[in-house]
Every structure is written in C-alpha cells, then in structure tokens.
Write an enzyme that holds these catalytic residues in place. Sequence first.
Site, short mmCIF file in Angstrom:
data_model
loop_
_atom_site.label_atom_id
_atom_site.label_comp_id
_atom_site.label_asym_id
_atom_site.label_seq_id
_atom_site.Cartn_x
_atom_site.Cartn_y
_atom_site.Cartn_z
N GLU A 226 -1.63 -1.55 -14.89
CA GLU A 226 -0.18 -1.43 -14.74
C GLU A 226 0.50 -2.15 -15.90
O GLU A 226 1.40 -1.64 -16.53
CB GLU A 226 0.28 -2.02 -13.39
CG GLU A 226 1.78 -1.87 -13.18
CD GLU A 226 2.27 -2.32 -11.81
OE1 GLU A 226 1.48 -2.36 -10.86
OE2 GLU A 226 3.47 -2.63 -11.69
N ARG A 304 6.39 -9.85 -3.60
CA ARG A 304 5.79 -8.99 -2.56
C ARG A 304 5.03 -9.84 -1.54
O ARG A 304 5.00 -9.50 -0.35
CB ARG A 304 4.89 -7.90 -3.17
CG ARG A 304 4.40 -6.89 -2.14
CD ARG A 304 3.71 -5.69 -2.78
NE ARG A 304 4.64 -4.69 -3.28
CZ ARG A 304 5.22 -3.74 -2.54
NH1 ARG A 304 4.95 -3.64 -1.25
NH2 ARG A 304 6.06 -2.89 -3.08
N ARG A 336 -4.08 -3.58 -6.24
CA ARG A 336 -3.85 -2.90 -4.96
C ARG A 336 -3.43 -3.87 -3.84
O ARG A 336 -4.23 -4.70 -3.41
CB ARG A 336 -5.13 -2.17 -4.57
CG ARG A 336 -4.95 -0.97 -3.68
CD ARG A 336 -6.28 -0.28 -3.53
NE ARG A 336 -6.15 1.04 -2.93
CZ ARG A 336 -7.16 1.90 -2.79
NH1 ARG A 336 -8.36 1.59 -3.23
NH2 ARG A 336 -6.97 3.07 -2.24
N PHE A 338 -0.83 -5.95 -4.30
CA PHE A 338 0.18 -6.61 -5.11
C PHE A 338 0.75 -7.87 -4.45
O PHE A 338 1.96 -8.03 -4.30
CB PHE A 338 1.31 -5.60 -5.39
CG PHE A 338 2.08 -5.81 -6.66
CD1 PHE A 338 1.56 -5.47 -7.90
CD2 PHE A 338 3.37 -6.33 -6.63
CE1 PHE A 338 2.30 -5.64 -9.06
CE2 PHE A 338 4.12 -6.50 -7.79
CZ PHE A 338 3.59 -6.15 -9.01
N GLU A 706 -1.94 1.69 -1.15
CA GLU A 706 -2.25 0.28 -0.96
C GLU A 706 -2.43 -0.19 0.48
O GLU A 706 -3.29 -1.02 0.75
CB GLU A 706 -1.15 -0.58 -1.63
CG GLU A 706 -1.14 -0.46 -3.13
CD GLU A 706 0.12 -1.08 -3.74
OE1 GLU A 706 1.21 -0.51 -3.55
OE2 GLU A 706 0.00 -2.14 -4.36
N1 HPA Z 1 4.57 -3.03 -6.89
C1 HPA Z 1 3.86 -2.73 -7.98
N2 HPA Z 1 4.26 -2.98 -9.19
C2 HPA Z 1 5.45 -3.56 -9.35
C3 HPA Z 1 6.22 -3.90 -8.26
C4 HPA Z 1 5.77 -3.62 -6.97
O1 HPA Z 1 6.41 -3.90 -5.95
N3 HPA Z 1 7.35 -4.49 -8.73
C5 HPA Z 1 7.21 -4.50 -10.06
N4 HPA Z 1 6.06 -3.93 -10.45
MO1 MOS Z 2 -0.37 -1.35 -8.21
S1 MOS Z 2 -1.25 -3.04 -7.60
O1 MOS Z 2 1.14 -1.35 -7.58
O2 MOS Z 2 -0.82 -0.75 -9.60
#
Ligand code: HPA
Ligand code: MOS
Length: 750
Positions: A226, A304, A336, A338, A706
């Site tokens: 990501e 989160r 996964r 987060f 997730e």
């Molecule tokens: N999830 C995944 N990636 C992210 C998020 C989220 O809530 N916020 C910023 N990047």
């Molecule tokens: Mo994910 S952990 O929102 O790539």
Amino acid sequence: MSARDPIAHVRAETCFVDDIPEPQGTLYAAVFGSPVAHGVVCVLDANAATAAPGVAAVFTAGDIPGENQVGSMVADQPLLAADRVRYVGQPLAIVVADTPTRAHQALENITLTIDKRPAVFDPRQAAENGDLIGLPRTIAMGNVDAAWSQCATIVSGRVDSGGQEHLYLETQAALAIPRPCDSMHIFSATQSPSSVQRTVARVLACPMHAIEVEVQRVGGAFGGKEDQATTWAALAALAAHRLQRPVKLVLDRHADMQMTGKRHPYTSDYRLGLDADGRFLAFQATYYQNAGAVADLSTAVLERSLFHATNSYAIANVRVTGMCCRTHLPPFTAFRGFGAPQAMVVIEAAIVAAAETLNVPAWTLQQKNLLHGGDAFPFGMRMQGDTPQRSFDAAVSRFHVRSRLADIERRNAASTFVKRGLAVMPVCFGIAFTTTMLNQAGALVHVFVDGSVSVSTAAVEIGQGVATKLRRMVATALGIDPTRIRIENTSTARVANMSPTAASSAADLNGAAVRLACGTLLQRLKTVAAGIQGVPAGQVTIRDGRVWIDDAPSPLVWDALVQAAHRQRVDLSAHAFYATPKLHYDRQREKGRPFAYHVCGTAVVEARLDALRGTASIESVEIVHDAGRSLDPLVDRGQVEGAVVQGIGWTILEELMVDPDGRLLTDTLSTYKVPDLDFSPTTIEVVFLDDTADPGAVMASKAVGEPPLMYGIGAYFAIRAAIRAVRDVPAERIRLPLTHARILQLLEGE
Ligand code: HPA
Ligand code: MOS
C-alpha cells in the site's frame, strides 16, 4: 486478468513484474541497506563498487534531482538515507549493473564508516523517551472514571501482540522505462499506483503527467504494497532517469524480508469493569504501537485500532488512548486488518480474563454485551442492523457451542495429555478508509465498435478477485455476457488520482464508479435503440446481449446497437466518479461517521492440544459471516478462508525475532514459519448470513477482504482454553503468538 486468472496463477503463468519481457538494454538494480539500526553516516565509499565488473553506476542520496523524500503521510522518510540511518536495512545506495548477480556482487564493495548511536526497539521505552510520531489520540464516550465504582468486577492486564511478515508471493518489484520527451513508464507491483506516480515525480522533480505507472497483476500484497512498494519503484526510476536506460529492481526474498515493514507489533494495557449481571460498564485501554523508524501509515493504522477497541460490544463508558512509538526498526505498515486485529485481541483478552475470574464461559459474557442496532460506538457512529447478534446466535446454535463445551469438558477430564479448547470470536469491522478523502474512485469504460468492452478503474488485482467482481458488475449493468468485457490493467494514464487498493474497499469504490459509467453508456444506447425501434426510451432494456421492448425481445442485438450508435456519432466512452456519501470525522472532537457500514460475523474455533509435546493444532473454524448479497460467493469464500488462516498464523505461529542490535533473525522461510496446508484447520466452514440489510454499497454486496482475518484471534483463546485444562495460567499477561515454544512454557508454569 480474466476469469481464468486463478487457473493461470496456479500454473505459474501469471505475469508479475519480473516476468514482463525486458526492453533491450535493461539494467538491474540492487539495494545497499544500512548494517546498523541507528547511526550517523561518516563515509559511504562506492568507488570500488562503481569500478566492479558490469556496474553501470552507483547512486546515493546526492544523485537525486528532486526531493529525497518518500513519506506519504509525514515527510520523514528519505528515499536514500544521507547522514543518518534509523534501521537495519534502510536503503543508502543502489548499484546498477548489467546482470542482477553483478549488481548484488558489487554491493560487497561498498564500504561504510558509521558512528553507531543507541537504538530503541521497545515501544514503551520510546514512549517513555517521548519519541512519538504525532500526538497520542484518545477516543472516549460516557464517563469511565465514574463508572469503576459501580462495577462488581474489574479486571486488568497487558497484551503484547507480534508483527507479521506479509509474505506476498511476488516480492517488491519495479521496472522503470525512460520514454521520449522526458517521460517515464513504470511497471510497479503496488497497491497504490498514484502514490508511486506522485512520489517518483517528487523525487525526479518532474510533473506527474510525465510519469505513467502501470500495474498488471500483483502477486499478493496484504497491505505490504500500500505504501511500501513506492521506495523500490522510485529507486528504479531514479536509476532509469540518470542512465536513460530501463532499470529493473526486484528484491529477493531475503532482502524483502529484511528491508520492508510488517504488521505493527503492539503492547497494550487494559481495564474492564462489569456489573453484577456481567454487563460491561467500563473499558479503558492504552495501545503502544511499535511504529518503526518512520511514520509510513502508522497514524492511520493507529486510528483504525482506536475505532475497533470495542469490537462487537456495546460499552457505555470507554476511554482508549493510542500512540505511535518511534523505534529503530523498519517502518511497520499496513497489513490486512490495519490495526483492528491488534485492538480486538485486547478487548477479547479482557473478556477472557473476566470470564476466568467469574468462572463463567467467555461466550456468555460476549453474547450478553453484543452491539444492537442503534448502539453507539465510542467514536460517535451508531451500529446499523443486528448482524453482531444474528451471527453470534446463529453460530452458537448451528455449531452447537453449548453441547460441544460440555463434551470437551468431559473428554478433557478423561484424557491426560490430549486436551481440547473452544473459543467464540465475534468480529465487527468498519468499511471505508478512515482517511475520509481516500473514499473516492474513478472509472473509464470504452465500448468498441465490435461490441467488446474495456474497463479501467483504480482497482489493482492482487489476487483478491476484484477483476472478477468488476466484470460481473459490468455484465449485469450492460446486460451482456462477461466474456465481452475486459478488465484492464491499472494505469495512472487512464484513471487519475487513485486511492490505493486497500481498506477492503476496492470493489465497493471502483464498482460504484464503474456502475455509474455504465449507467451513462446505457442511457445513450437506449436512446439509440428507442430511435431504431420507434418506441419511447423508457420501454427499452438491454439484457442477454439484446434489446428488449417492454419485456419482449427485439431483433436488435448488442453489437448492431453499438454499431448504430457509432454511425450516429454517439460517444461510446464514459468516465464516472464516485465518492462514498455521508462520511465525516471531526478529529478535534474524535466523533463522526468514519465508516460506510460495518461487516460482522462470528467464528467458533476449536483447538487440540498435545500437552506432552506442547503442540497444538486448530481443528476447526466455523463461521457465520455477513457478505451481504455476495458478488461472487466463490471469491468471497476464498477470501474468508485465506483471511482466517492468515489470522491464525498471526496469533499462534508467525514470530518475528530481532537480535539485540535490531537485526531481523527470522529473515528466511526456514526461520519464519507461515501457515501451510498442514497447519491449516482441517475444517473451515463458512456460512453466509442472508437477508441482511443493504449497506448501500454495490448491488447490496459487502466488503470481504479484511474482516475475516480477525476470526483467527479465536485460535489463541481456543488453545488457551485447552492449556487451562492442564493448569491455571493467569490472564493478566497475554502474549501473541502462542507458538509451540510458548505453549510449553505455559504448561511448565513459566
Ligand atoms: N485502511 C487502509 N489504508 C488506509 C486507511 C484505512 O483505513 N486509511 C488510510 N490508508
Ligand atoms: Mo490494506 S491493510 O488496507 O492494504
């Protein structure tokens, strides 16, 4: 990317970045990483490496034409470290050579003189030193301090959870190809093509339009790409730009494990108070997140965590505080869940501690305290629908929790060494990026004159089946066969300013945008059809590849309609944009509506312990899960099963070990165990809840990526229950993963 994608994948026919045919003259990069966790760079001597056989160049921070910066949320991450290194493996230089082997060999010729500084690896220590990224955040509801005096039972304790290596099949990889007119084409194994584009433009000091990032099909990511695919793409782009030659950078597994960040380890303190009826009155927790050396996505991950502190439970008085603690480890990153798994394991540990104190089954406390529709989360949003209870009750009855617990107790009493344990694990997971602005997506749909359709979105196919889902949505929307539709690779030249494929939201966001674009095309085509047939457009529908007038098939088929539209000079392309409605969040008040909806479900997990050997296995995981109206039941089942196994891996198997100098010891597949078929539960049963409320996402479906990972938390507590059939182990100190070594320690009364 086709419906045949999984088949090609199993046959290893899928094309990852390293499989793309290389342009003539391609060079290969290898990365020189810091050998120490913290230090000041005195001399970095690359002369011998530059002179080594086959080497085209060695690049260091001084060679960067633009900004030496890749931090996405906080500008605290140099692409190449210049004067200070903050973790073992931090990139300092890249060697570019005519073969990958020669590039790697030349790394040995780089000499580094470095002034070592003290390093911190423990987040609590970092917090004590005041070394935080951002400020601590607190989310509160009710009055926790006043509630304790009304509690009949109060339990408190500490939970430590470990990190987790993503172990995507395809390691981090990029291929950067210079193009005429100062532009560059980059193939990157990323979840976030626009982040790569933006960062490369920043590093090369060029406009974003000069950079096209294209993603074919990524070989797994799980959050590890990501934010963290960007560095490798930017390094390849830097070298390609300086040399005006194509440059490929593919980390080998060893380098990937050493240099990239993983799931954040957390260490947390909690306190839970219950009234005489077993109702949760007050919950308080402090989460120390091990953020690693730079911010990366840590602040979003922490947010989160805070949003999932109470999991599926209604608690009137809550105060939870979290902080991102800076340590001298590679930047921990999205994985996964987060941050939600790290928080959910804390409330579950608290509940188990309370159940053991009160000598009642944990599931009865869980059940008594589940969220009802309308109940408030500490961050102000209210629960919609009744899936926490519906799934819980369905799981308890369908999987015979009562009778099995009684049966397990009988069998445990009769068996000396083999003990069983069972745990129920509810999950309630918020869907949307917590960073509100990321909840947007664009889509571009072309209909060609032969009637075939091409679809471009921001969604990256990472093996999660998003292409299959998008194809199904388009087929349904346009009323044509899925074989007429191609889901294109993801390119920044076709869709701009993409959010990452993350947060379980790719199908929701991109699907909604695609459906809007299809709606526009359909409107135009219906007008054309109405003209041809001489009826009002309102009577026209298109399905099964044909025009229907008032539910009667007409002779006008899709291909002929498209050709007629083209002859009439009707636009056969449409772009559309979707932004999830009604999302808002006030950081000052820590209240708002960060999620579009919640995905809930309940798992029943049974473990078998061999108390003589100290080994345990998960026998079965049985789940009632809410996927809404599934866009593809097979894809969703695969997502649930995979996530469960990955979640169990995190809680009882996978253990990252770092030596006292901050060097990762578990940097190979022989020292870092991940789940395999043998480890996986014999049974994973997934029952989808039907008739649940439409959350307003695409075609009444719900996100699936997730949430099921957190069912795996039940594995920890199932094994713990089995261990308690051997001896009492205190609940105040919970440590994950519960590996075989750790089980033995607990059995020995450590
Ligand atoms: N999830 C995944 N990636 C992210 C998020 C989220 O809530 N916020 C910023 N990047
Ligand atoms: Mo994910 S952990 O929102 O790539």
